[in-house]
Design a protein around this motif. Structure first.
Motif, PDB file in Angstrom:
ATOM      1  N   PHE A  94     -43.602  47.132  11.262  1.00  0.00           N
ATOM      2  CA  PHE A  94     -44.124  48.124  12.223  1.00  0.00           C
ATOM      3  C   PHE A  94     -43.447  47.935  13.574  1.00  0.00           C
ATOM      4  N   PRO A 142     -47.909  49.654  19.078  1.00  0.00           N
ATOM      5  CA  PRO A 142     -49.215  50.143  18.643  1.00  0.00           C
ATOM      6  C   PRO A 142     -50.092  50.569  19.830  1.00  0.00           C
ATOM      7  N   VAL A 190     -54.472  50.529  17.901  1.00  0.00           N
ATOM      8  CA  VAL A 190     -54.422  50.182  16.485  1.00  0.00           C
ATOM      9  C   VAL A 190     -55.172  48.870  16.255  1.00  0.00           C
ATOM     10  N   VAL A 243     -56.399  46.432  12.752  1.00  0.00           N
ATOM     11  CA  VAL A 243     -56.226  46.279  11.306  1.00  0.00           C
ATOM     12  C   VAL A 243     -57.428  45.506  10.781  1.00  0.00           C
ATOM     13  N   GLY A 264     -59.217  42.991   8.579  1.00  0.00           N
ATOM     14  CA  GLY A 264     -58.751  41.784   7.893  1.00  0.00           C
ATOM     15  C   GLY A 264     -58.999  41.819   6.401  1.00  0.00           C
ATOM     16  N   ARG A 273     -45.366  42.741   9.520  1.00  0.00           N
ATOM     17  CA  ARG A 273     -44.650  42.092  10.615  1.00  0.00           C
ATOM     18  C   ARG A 273     -44.065  43.176  11.504  1.00  0.00           C
ATOM     19  N   GLY A 274     -44.188  42.954  12.806  1.00  0.00           N
ATOM     20  CA  GLY A 274     -43.640  43.928  13.734  1.00  0.00           C
ATOM     21  C   GLY A 274     -43.257  43.282  15.037  1.00  0.00           C
ATOM     22  N   GLY A 275     -43.099  44.111  16.036  1.00  0.00           N
ATOM     23  CA  GLY A 275     -42.776  43.605  17.357  1.00  0.00           C
ATOM     24  C   GLY A 275     -41.564  44.298  17.939  1.00  0.00           C
ATOM     25  N   PRO A 276     -41.259  43.939  19.178  1.00  0.00           N
ATOM     26  CA  PRO A 276     -40.048  44.485  19.800  1.00  0.00           C
ATOM     27  C   PRO A 276     -38.830  44.004  19.001  1.00  0.00           C
ATOM     28  N   THR A 295     -60.976  41.457  12.489  1.00  0.00           N
ATOM     29  CA  THR A 295     -60.060  42.560  12.786  1.00  0.00           C
ATOM     30  C   THR A 295     -58.903  41.981  13.590  1.00  0.00           C
ATOM     31  N   VAL A 296     -57.753  42.596  13.421  1.00  0.00           N
ATOM     32  CA  VAL A 296     -56.554  42.137  14.113  1.00  0.00           C
ATOM     33  C   VAL A 296     -56.100  43.248  15.055  1.00  0.00           C
ATOM     34  N   ASP A 297     -55.860  42.898  16.315  1.00  0.00           N
ATOM     35  CA  ASP A 297     -55.397  43.897  17.274  1.00  0.00           C
ATOM     36  C   ASP A 297     -53.908  44.172  17.063  1.00  0.00           C
ATOM     37  N   GLY A 298     -53.591  45.432  16.846  1.00  0.00           N
ATOM     38  CA  GLY A 298     -52.210  45.809  16.526  1.00  0.00           C
ATOM     39  C   GLY A 298     -51.224  45.452  17.623  1.00  0.00           C
ATOM     40  N   GLN A 299     -51.580  45.711  18.849  1.00  0.00           N
ATOM     41  CA  GLN A 299     -50.627  45.460  19.939  1.00  0.00           C
ATOM     42  C   GLN A 299     -50.409  43.953  20.142  1.00  0.00           C
ATOM     43  N   LEU A 315     -50.689  41.650  17.801  1.00  0.00           N
ATOM     44  CA  LEU A 315     -49.862  41.187  16.679  1.00  0.00           C
ATOM     45  C   LEU A 315     -48.405  41.579  16.906  1.00  0.00           C
ATOM     46  N   PHE A 316     -48.207  42.797  17.397  1.00  0.00           N
ATOM     47  CA  PHE A 316     -46.863  43.314  17.674  1.00  0.00           C
ATOM     48  C   PHE A 316     -46.111  42.378  18.620  1.00  0.00           C
ATOM     49  N   PHE A 317     -46.701  42.128  19.781  1.00  0.00           N
ATOM     50  CA  PHE A 317     -45.973  41.348  20.781  1.00  0.00           C
ATOM     51  C   PHE A 317     -45.893  39.860  20.427  1.00  0.00           C
ATOM     52  N   SER A 318     -46.719  39.424  19.472  1.00  0.00           N
ATOM     53  CA  SER A 318     -46.635  38.019  19.045  1.00  0.00           C
ATOM     54  C   SER A 318     -45.441  37.789  18.120  1.00  0.00           C
ATOM     55  N   HIS A 319     -44.940  38.871  17.501  1.00  0.00           N
ATOM     56  CA  HIS A 319     -43.832  38.734  16.544  1.00  0.00           C
ATOM     57  C   HIS A 319     -44.210  37.895  15.322  1.00  0.00           C
ATOM     58  N   VAL A 320     -45.492  37.753  15.069  1.00  0.00           N
ATOM     59  CA  VAL A 320     -45.933  36.912  13.945  1.00  0.00           C
ATOM     60  C   VAL A 320     -46.107  37.770  12.698  1.00  0.00           C
TER      61      VAL A 320
END
Lengths: 338, 338
Positions: free
Chosen positions: A260, A264, A267, A269, A271, A282-285, B268-272, B274-279
């Motif tokens: 992704f 977001p 958003v 998700v 669990g 897996r996502g991110g910049p 619940t997992v926050d999308g943003q 998770l995004f910026f964590s790159h995990v």
């Protein structure tokens, strides 16, 4: 010099700004060859993100090195360079682990819709091409600095491999570049979710094998039909809305992966749902810097032409029209020529 | 035969039940060699999940084949077999993709704290050992059918590889088995988060190199100190609570992976974020069947001894005491002998 400034949602102006200067010995100044408007620039433009005080815009660039700080030895004045929207020193632990967009010294670019740009962490960020590339390749190289790099990351994060079945959610420039990436990585089936006929055509030209126009659970059902009933190996989420994320998660098969890459917005998700879906996420910049040498090479050799996502070319002084055209979906992506 | 039945939170009784029968040609009946109480059995026992009408309990088993249905040819009466808590045909698309615990014909086991058990999908589910293994290996083989297979999956989902830095969140039987898995996969640093001295000792014996007793953000800070400031390559979440999940996500480095194998409750997992964590995040019911041949071999050759997680052995008729001891954390895991 001239540079775009956002004053409020919908209010972009090209203004006369101070020329950027070297502030740190790790900086470089480049003269912009071409720049552009990004889908993510539309978040503040549409008021979906606060704009705050008036500030410059733009994070995509290719250009000519004008000047370098005393610690920058990897590029020199006159060279044509490509960089990432996220600067990186290319030496810290996160860079060494392949995540330069989480560099411990990262600065996000934000002043690139302008004649000149200061590049922090220039040594680690900029990659020079061997010769000055032909002008017709500039759009492709510009795409590499953000949307193509991000599409590549979507496919990488979703673990596309030869023979994979792939779904791309989002038909913006990143989604279209994600189709290119999936094709280059050897996917055997690439399903683009798109309702816009010109974008469908471009997706097909880039390698999409199927187009799904349905959305929501109807779209998911259509994906399942096309993927043996179980969903796709890899789903590339290139939007960032709750609807797109849900669609992506539901379109992946058990054990499949969602990459992704759309930032977001609102958003979350669940669990337990993610757990029982067996889907990896897996996502991110995008770690664009990691991909630059390879992607520059693919553009220069003509293997890929992500520059085709630019379906509107404007002089920099019409930057406001570039935003308008993208906001109104009259253009996929607007190229700006200083 | 005798079998454990839950009537209400805290109310487990060993009762006389009908002997199981072959219902489908794909079934087998086994005589239980040993069975046990699982951490996940405590969710209904504690009232954290509705118990509904009185029903049998237990999903872990090793035993002797008594009888097989007409379509079962891979195992035969008299053989000692190990299976998974999730049955699978081992032929469907999800099984072929390596996710038998998402088998299209999956049935979760739920009647194993009993003298005899019916195993659906027996052909795809059961793996017979060559000879009848020595009794002292039965606990290890029983662990393989669930907690060891799940710990292995946590490490696999979190992409542990030689040289990895690993954090294990949760010091229950699955967390302790996850330490074994990380060690077997060649992790160079294995940090177990545990406040319980006997479990810390077992974690060390299984291969943990560091113990962190702090929790929450304090625990995360301690992990960062131990991992060069950036977090661990792989984090194995073996609990399923919001706190444990948050701790796991914050303990992974950018580009690292969290494998989550505790069934999430209110997570619940926050999308943003998770995004910026790159995990990267992957979880689900462990695909134990995929690992069985390898893990059985490791137990039989003595490479691993996950049977050590059983620190309480009871006759089956004391099953209620097994639940009580685990609920009160007097025992890590209770083995039950019919």
């Amino acid at each position: 010099m001239r540079g775009a400034v956002i004053h409020a949602p919908g209010d972009i102006r090209l203004e006369t700004l101070d020329d950027p200067k070297i502030l740190h010995p790790t900086d470089a100044i480049i003269r912009t060859a071409v720049t552009c408007v990004c889908g993510s620039d539309l978040w503040p433009y549409r008021g979906a993100e606060p704009t705050g005080a008036a500030h410059p815009m733009g994070h995509e660039y290719v250009g000519f090195v004008e000047e370098v700080g005393s610690e920058v030895t990897s590029v020199k004045p006159g060279q044509f360079v490509v960089g990432s929207f996220a600067t990186s020193d290319n030496t810290c632990a996160n860079c060494r682990n392949g995540f330069p967009s989480s560099c411990l010294n990262r600065e996000f670019m934000s002043t690139c819709q302008a004649d000149y740009v200061r590049i922090p962490n220039a040594q680690g960020t900029l990659v020079a091409t061997g010769d000055i590339p032909d002008r017709r390749l500039w759009p492709g190289l510009l795409a590499v600095s953000d949307v193509m790099g991000t599409g590549w990351w979507a496919a990488d994060a979703a673990e596309v491999e030869p023979g994979s079945t792939v779904v791309v959610v989002g038909d913006g420039a990143v989604g279209l570049c994600a189709v290119i990436a999936a094709k280059e990585m050897g996917a055997q089936q690439i399903i683009a979710m798109s309702r816009h006929e010109p974008r469908q055509r471009l997706a097909r030209r880039f390698g999409a094998t199927d187009i799904v126009t349905e959305r929501g659970e109807e779209g998911v059902s259509r994906i399942k039909e096309l993927t043996g009933g179980i969903g796709a190996d890899s789903v590339l989420e290139c939007v960032g809305t709750p609807e797109a994320t849900r669609q992506a998660l539901h379109s992946a098969r058990p054990g499949g992966n969602v990459g992704f890459v759309g930032v977001p917005h609102d958003v979350t998700v669940d669990g337990q749902e993610l757990f029982f879906s067996h889907v990896g996420l897996r996502g991110g910049p995008a770690p664009v810097r990691r991909y630059l040498p390879d992607l520059i090479d693919r553009v220069l050799t003509g293997a890929i032409d992500p520059g085709e996502v630019f379906d509107l070319t404007l002089p920099l002084d019409q930057v406001a029209e570039g935003y308008r055209a993208m906001d109104e979906r009259r253009a996929i992506k607007a190229l700006l020529q200083p």
